[in-house]
Design a protein around this motif. Structure first.
Motif, PDB file in Angstrom:
ATOM      1  N   TYR A 188       0.863  -0.996   0.000  1.00 26.95           N
ATOM      2  CA  TYR A 188      -0.036   0.153  -0.032  1.00 26.95           C
ATOM      3  C   TYR A 188       0.766   1.332   0.072  1.00 26.95           C
ATOM      4  O   TYR A 188       1.894   1.322   0.783  1.00 26.95           O
ATOM      5  CB  TYR A 188      -1.057   0.025   1.212  1.00 26.95           C
ATOM      6  N   THR A 189       0.519   2.153  -0.892  1.00 27.34           N
ATOM      7  CA  THR A 189       1.106   3.514  -0.807  1.00 27.34           C
ATOM      8  C   THR A 189       0.729   4.440  -0.094  1.00 27.34           C
ATOM      9  O   THR A 189      -0.521   4.845  -0.094  1.00 27.34           O
ATOM     10  CB  THR A 189       1.266   4.132  -2.293  1.00 27.34           C
ATOM     11  N   ILE A 190       1.200   4.879   0.875  1.00 20.99           N
ATOM     12  CA  ILE A 190       0.829   5.835   1.990  1.00 20.99           C
ATOM     13  C   ILE A 190       0.204   7.243   1.275  1.00 20.99           C
ATOM     14  O   ILE A 190       1.016   7.804   0.531  1.00 20.99           O
ATOM     15  CB  ILE A 190       1.656   6.115   3.151  1.00 20.99           C
ATOM     16  N   GLY A 191      -0.957   7.624   1.728  1.00 21.94           N
ATOM     17  CA  GLY A 191      -1.537   8.615   0.947  1.00 21.94           C
ATOM     18  C   GLY A 191      -2.301   8.517  -0.201  1.00 21.94           C
ATOM     19  O   GLY A 191      -2.862   9.461  -0.988  1.00 21.94           O
ATOM     20  N   SER A 192      -2.343   7.084  -0.897  1.00 21.23           N
ATOM     21  CA  SER A 192      -3.108   6.907  -2.119  1.00 21.23           C
ATOM     22  C   SER A 192      -4.679   6.909  -2.082  1.00 21.23           C
ATOM     23  O   SER A 192      -5.363   6.854  -2.915  1.00 21.23           O
ATOM     24  CB  SER A 192      -2.510   5.749  -2.782  1.00 21.23           C
ATOM     25  N   GLY A 193      -5.031   6.407  -0.608  1.00 24.05           N
ATOM     26  CA  GLY A 193      -6.482   6.316  -0.384  1.00 24.05           C
ATOM     27  C   GLY A 193      -7.019   5.089  -1.082  1.00 24.05           C
ATOM     28  O   GLY A 193      -8.238   5.184  -1.279  1.00 24.05           O
ATOM     29  N   GLU A 194      -6.253   4.019  -1.530  1.00 23.73           N
ATOM     30  CA  GLU A 194      -6.739   2.939  -2.295  1.00 23.73           C
ATOM     31  C   GLU A 194      -7.037   1.794  -1.323  1.00 23.73           C
ATOM     32  O   GLU A 194      -7.515   0.720  -1.814  1.00 23.73           O
ATOM     33  CB  GLU A 194      -5.720   2.805  -3.089  1.00 23.73           C
ATOM     34  N   LEU A 195      -6.924   2.055  -0.199  1.00 23.51           N
ATOM     35  CA  LEU A 195      -7.425   0.641   0.913  1.00 23.51           C
ATOM     36  C   LEU A 195      -8.568   1.355   1.804  1.00 23.51           C
ATOM     37  O   LEU A 195      -9.475   1.824   1.411  1.00 23.51           O
ATOM     38  CB  LEU A 195      -5.982   0.320   1.439  1.00 23.51           C
ATOM     39  N   LEU A 196      -8.255   1.007   3.106  1.00 29.58           N
ATOM     40  CA  LEU A 196      -9.198   1.464   4.236  1.00 29.58           C
ATOM     41  C   LEU A 196      -8.950   2.954   4.662  1.00 29.58           C
ATOM     42  O   LEU A 196      -7.850   3.284   4.768  1.00 29.58           O
ATOM     43  CB  LEU A 196      -9.131   0.460   5.324  1.00 29.58           C
ATOM     44  N   ASP A 197     -10.151   3.395   5.000  1.00 30.45           N
ATOM     45  CA  ASP A 197     -10.079   4.843   5.623  1.00 30.45           C
ATOM     46  C   ASP A 197      -9.447   4.507   7.072  1.00 30.45           C
ATOM     47  O   ASP A 197      -9.632   3.615   7.913  1.00 30.45           O
ATOM     48  CB  ASP A 197     -11.373   5.474   5.837  1.00 30.45           C
ATOM     49  N   GLY A 198      -8.456   5.422   7.353  1.00 35.41           N
ATOM     50  CA  GLY A 198      -7.823   5.329   8.557  1.00 35.41           C
ATOM     51  C   GLY A 198      -6.687   4.571   8.688  1.00 35.41           C
ATOM     52  O   GLY A 198      -5.737   4.941   9.589  1.00 35.41           O
ATOM     53  N   ILE A 199      -6.320   4.053   7.547  1.00 33.38           N
ATOM     54  CA  ILE A 199      -5.083   3.260   7.467  1.00 33.38           C
ATOM     55  C   ILE A 199      -3.638   3.963   7.205  1.00 33.38           C
ATOM     56  O   ILE A 199      -2.732   3.895   7.802  1.00 33.38           O
ATOM     57  CB  ILE A 199      -5.025   2.295   6.385  1.00 33.38           C
ATOM     58  N   ASP A 200      -3.896   5.156   6.673  1.00 36.33           N
ATOM     59  CA  ASP A 200      -2.765   6.196   6.666  1.00 36.33           C
ATOM     60  C   ASP A 200      -2.290   6.743   7.991  1.00 36.33           C
ATOM     61  O   ASP A 200      -1.020   6.711   8.150  1.00 36.33           O
ATOM     62  CB  ASP A 200      -3.196   7.294   5.690  1.00 36.33           C
ATOM     63  N   GLU A 201      -3.150   7.149   8.772  1.00 35.74           N
ATOM     64  CA  GLU A 201      -2.764   7.483  10.019  1.00 35.74           C
ATOM     65  C   GLU A 201      -2.327   6.549  10.854  1.00 35.74           C
ATOM     66  O   GLU A 201      -1.280   6.790  11.501  1.00 35.74           O
ATOM     67  CB  GLU A 201      -3.940   8.276  10.704  1.00 35.74           C
TER      68      GLU A 201
END
Length: 477
Positions: A188-201
């Motif tokens: 997963y590329t951080i900041g891409s928004g391509e997975l689950l909401d909340g995963i970036d943080e």
């Protein structure tokens, strides 16, 4: 045979037909022959039962009913042709009188294409977006290309935005791990928004081996729409490295030798795309103006069928592929069911009006479709469908959809005629000389009527059933 046409409203007529009984002879003979093959009578060989015996044993009424069911489609079609009617769909037939040896009389109510007066469209004027390609547009295009050639290198540090992390995930609802809630080795590329909401943080700041827990609404799977407690473990952090923007990159990513040549090509491609978009916008706006000028009565039955077709396609094809139902779709769109119904009806009315008006223009301008034009259109449709031209052509032929494709091309040519006569200027006040006009017109005309080849299907069904389908279904007798 005698027939008369009564206009009930601009889109519906009633045919009254009287048939001398002698014209039923062929159908009566066929009825006796059919019954002969279906029944047995002691003392007679199968198929050799005299007509008088059939009348005695099974009743003259059964024979007459079979004969009328066989004959009605032929007489109905003759009456339609005699009245020069452009019928839509199947008729509602009512037998008024059947006198054995004397007369058959029936009525047939059916929808027809309304008579449309095409207005003077030479005064139509529309404004479209100007073709403007900025340096920022070119930089963005080159950056997108550059991003495709990015590489990743594992690093021993905390994950940050833009990094590619490899993670293991586990989702629980009400404390229970979901059957489809475990995934390992997900990149997963951080900041891409391509997975689950909340995963970036959750993963930002974690090093390899780090773990975190967060809550997120599931977008799919067995617990879609529910909030889940998600555990995430980072197994690797990798930095993305973009290639340098230089001539070497241009040679690696394209057929050009220098970065300037690559940028020049990007500008050319963007201008071409915007030019096509501008042509499409012109077609749409000219069509809207033409429809405003034209009075088009809409057959109620056809409209109801069109609305049902659009709703069915949305629910069972488009939404089904996305794993959504209508209720969830409306929730995402922020629409009420009443708003959805009103919007669907508006789109259906526009689709039918577009088809009727452009078909009338095809007749008025005496436009024809040649084989080359049909082939080019088929190639474009095949490309958009994701099928090979041969596969698409085979599907079209087997589905009996060739007339529909011919209609799409013809309507595109009709719309192009109107656009050519219209005044088109851009937002800078410059007169627009449209290129790819006919191709764009075909796309617009097909898009407006694509979910509702309503009239085409109704006419095709009417013609086909009048010749081939079961006689009882055809007439409603």
């Amino acid at each position: 045979m005698k027939s008369a046409v009564e206009t009930l409203n601009p889109t519906r007529v009633r045919l009254t037909v009287e048939v001398p009984f002698e014209e039923l002879k062929d159908s009566l003979d066929a009825a006796y022959k059919k019954i002969n093959q279906q029944v047995t009578v002691k003392g007679f060989r199968k198929g050799k039962i005299p007509a008088r015996i059939i009348d005695q044993r099974f009743g003259r009424g059964a024979v007459l009913e079979e004969a009328v069911n066989d004959a009605l489609p032929k007489f109905y079609t003759e009456a339609v042709n005699e009245g020069e009617l452009n019928v839509l769909g199947q008729p509602d037939v009512d037998i008024k009188e059947l006198k054995d040896g004397e007369l058959l009389s029936f009525t047939a109510e059916v929808d027809v294409r309304p008579t449309i007066e095409i207005p003077d469209y030479t005064g139509i004027a529309v404004t479209v977006d100007a073709i403007e390609v900025s340096d920022e547009d070119i930089e963005k295009s080159v950056e997108q290309l550059r991003d495709r050639f990015a590489t990743t290198t594992p690093v021993e540090r905390a994950a940050a935005e833009g990094d590619v992390v490899t993670v293991d995930l586990e989702a629980k609802v009400d404390g229970e791990v979901l059957p489809d809630g475990v995934a390992n080795g997900v990149q997963y590329t951080i900041g891409s928004g391509e997975l689950l909401d909340g995963i970036d943080e959750a993963v930002t700041g974690l090093e390899a081996g780090g773990e975190a827990t967060f809550t997120s609404e599931l977008k799919g799977g067995t617990a879609e729409g529910k909030n889940a407690e998600v555990s995430v473990k980072v197994t690797q952090v990798a930095a993305r490295e973009l290639p340098a923007l230089d001539d070497e990159f241009a040679q690696m990513a394209s057929e050009f030798d220098t970065l300037e040549e690559l940028k020049a090509d990007s500008r050319k491609r963007l201008e071409s795309t915007k030019q096509y978009d501008q042509a499409t916008q012109a077609q749409e706006r000219v069509l809207e103006e033409l429809l405003k000028l034209t009075e088009v009565p809409i057959p109620e039955k056809l409209l109801a069928e069109e609305i049902n077709t659009r709703k069915h396609n949305l629910e069972h094809h488009q939404l089904g592929q996305m794993g959504l139902d209508l209720a969830k779709y409306l929730e995402i769109q922020g629409k009420t069911e009443e708003e959805f119904e009103a919007e669907t009806k508006e789109q259906a009315v526009k689709g039918i009006k577009t088809q009727f008006v452009l078909d009338e223009l095809v007749n008025k301008e005496k436009l024809n479709v040649n084989q080359e034009e049909l082939t080019e259109h088929l190639m474009r449709r095949a490309q958009s469908s994701g099928m090979s031209p041969d596969q698409f052509a085979q599907a079209v032929v087997e589905g009996g959809q060739v007339p529909m494709l011919v209609g799409e091309v013809a309507r595109g040519k009709a719309l192009a005629v109107v656009v050519e006569a219209a005044t088109v200027t851009d937002t800078n006040g410059k007169t627009v000389d449209l290129e790819d006009e006919e191709e764009a017109a075909e796309a617009v005309a097909a898009a407006e009527a694509s979910e509702a080849p309503a009239a085409d299907q109704a006419e095709a069904a009417s013609d086909e059933k009048a010749e081939k389908a079961d006689k009882d279904e055809k007439t409603g007798a």
